[in-house]
Write a protein that holds these residues in place. Structure first.
Motif, PDB file in Angstrom:
ATOM      1  N   UNK A 111       0.845  -1.110   0.149  1.00  0.00           N
ATOM      2  CA  UNK A 111      -0.112   0.012  -0.012  1.00  0.00           C
ATOM      3  C   UNK A 111       0.663   1.149  -0.081  1.00  0.00           C
ATOM      4  N   UNK A 112       1.967   1.114   0.797  1.00  0.00           N
ATOM      5  CA  UNK A 112       2.916   2.449   0.602  1.00  0.00           C
ATOM      6  C   UNK A 112       3.505   2.692  -0.753  1.00  0.00           C
ATOM      7  N   UNK A 113       3.865   1.635  -1.616  1.00  0.00           N
ATOM      8  CA  UNK A 113       4.183   1.787  -2.604  1.00  0.00           C
ATOM      9  C   UNK A 113       3.094   2.302  -3.721  1.00  0.00           C
ATOM     10  N   UNK A 114       2.128   1.600  -3.463  1.00  0.00           N
ATOM     11  CA  UNK A 114       0.806   2.404  -4.335  1.00  0.00           C
ATOM     12  C   UNK A 114       0.672   3.810  -4.067  1.00  0.00           C
ATOM     13  N   UNK A 115       0.670   4.166  -2.715  1.00  0.00           N
ATOM     14  CA  UNK A 115       0.443   5.500  -2.321  1.00  0.00           C
ATOM     15  C   UNK A 115       1.199   6.325  -3.012  1.00  0.00           C
ATOM     16  N   UNK A 116       2.764   6.024  -2.610  1.00  0.00           N
ATOM     17  CA  UNK A 116       3.872   6.841  -3.251  1.00  0.00           C
ATOM     18  C   UNK A 116       3.610   7.209  -4.795  1.00  0.00           C
ATOM     19  N   UNK A 117       3.445   6.038  -5.563  1.00  0.00           N
ATOM     20  CA  UNK A 117       2.648   6.231  -6.869  1.00  0.00           C
ATOM     21  C   UNK A 117       1.842   7.256  -7.234  1.00  0.00           C
ATOM     22  N   UNK A 118       0.664   7.325  -6.444  1.00  0.00           N
ATOM     23  CA  UNK A 118      -0.352   8.308  -6.487  1.00  0.00           C
ATOM     24  C   UNK A 118       0.227   9.612  -6.168  1.00  0.00           C
TER      25      UNK A 118
END
Length: 323
Positions: A111-118
């Motif tokens: 989820x942290x990776x997806x959050x940083x992507x967004x």
């Protein structure tokens, strides 16, 4: 002085030999059990150790009906995926720890990776707003693929009221309807956010015939400007192409995901039929890798499209001012 471990990768020599024998025996047995062995006249294996080639189908099979509505095997797989995600979310977030355990660490990393992507794509404010949708799409695509790789997932069959023998579960994204539904969710979100953020001004990037109309109107005033007329025509056509591109996104998102997942399933079916038992496990790993890539590509394109829809008008104004 400490004794050095002998063998391969720290394993003792008997373990290495035993592993090699098991792997070699599995490969030989798989070749003999498949069509290659039968073509060479080897028919000594029991029937339960031989495999029949499954015929891949594009349409999903109807398993049963609810109030007259057909329920397909891909729909059942979708429900299984949603249920698994809900259970994982419940057990992981039930008792969160300040020092996370293994499951919580994995979940936070994803989820942290997806959050940083967004955030890196759409900025802090919009990234936080669009994160739930993008993360949901990523997790659904990823887990629907991973769950379908569980041995026996597609091996459960049932007989329908029409007498057909069909699979109970089929990987969700190998049915065209599921990727199309995900693409439509992305498309509707993009257009909704565009109108919500920019109002009717969102249509300005599609309706771009103003320069052409003004240049054409000058003809009646005796001021013919061929260059302005031509450039206005080009800008107008670009607006139409921009509108067409919005709908082409539905097609590209749908068939990219559908084609990749269906192709992976067909490859696994063929390999499991030709050389069963051991070698297909390698392709299971490859298919899992491509599932991660497809989930990441779909979610990345989603946040990029949404980000463009809420900022395109400002970018267009800046471009005109600079020109």
């Amino acid at each position: 002085m400490a004794n050095k471990k002998k063998g391969f990768l720290g394993c003792s020599l008997p373990v290495v030999i035993l592993t090699a024998v098991v792997v070699l025996a599995s490969v030989v047995l798989g070749v003999l059990a498949g069509p290659l062995g039968r073509n060479f006249g080897f028919t000594g294996l029991p029937s339960f150790m031989t495999l029949e080639m499954k015929q891949p189908k594009l349409p999903a099979d109807v398993v049963f009906n609810i109030l007259g509505l057909p329920v397909t095997n891909s729909m059942l797989a979708t429900w299984v995926t949603v249920l698994v995600l809900l259970l994982l979310a419940f057990f992981i977030t039930r008792k969160p720890k300040l020092v996370p355990g293994r499951a919580q660490s994995v979940a936070e990393s994803i989820l942290g990776y997806i959050y940083n992507l967004c955030v890196n794509t759409a900025g802090e404010k919009d990234g936080r707003k669009f994160f739930p949708l993008v993360a949901t799409l990523f997790l659904f695509i990823l887990f629907s693929a991973f769950i379908s790789l569980i041995p026996g997932f597609t091996a459960i069959y049932t007989s329908t009221v029409d007498g057909y023998h069909v699979e109970v579960l089929r990987p969700a994204n190998t049915d065209l309807n599921t990727p199309l539904a995900l693409a439509m969710i992305t498309f509707c979100t993009v257009e909704f956010m565009g109108f919500k953020r920019l109002g009717l001004g969102y249509l300005k990037k599609f309706i771009t015939w103003g320069d052409f109309i003004r240049a054409f109107g000058k003809i009646f005033k005796g001021k013919f400007d061929a260059m302005a007329l031509f450039s206005g025509l080009i800008v107008g056509v670009v607006g139409l192409l921009e509108l067409l591109g919005e709908f082409i996104r539905i097609v590209s998102l749908t068939f990219r995901l559908f084609g990749s997942m269906l192709a992976g399933k067909i490859v696994l079916l063929v390999i499991a039929y030709v050389v069963p038992y051991f070698i297909p496990m390698v392709f299971y790993g490859i298919e899992a890798f491509f599932a991660v890539i497809q989930a990441l590509v779909f979610s990345t394109l989603t946040i990029v499209y949404i980000s463009l829809s809420v900022s395109s008008h400002d970018a267009a104004d800046h471009h005109h001012q600079a020109a």
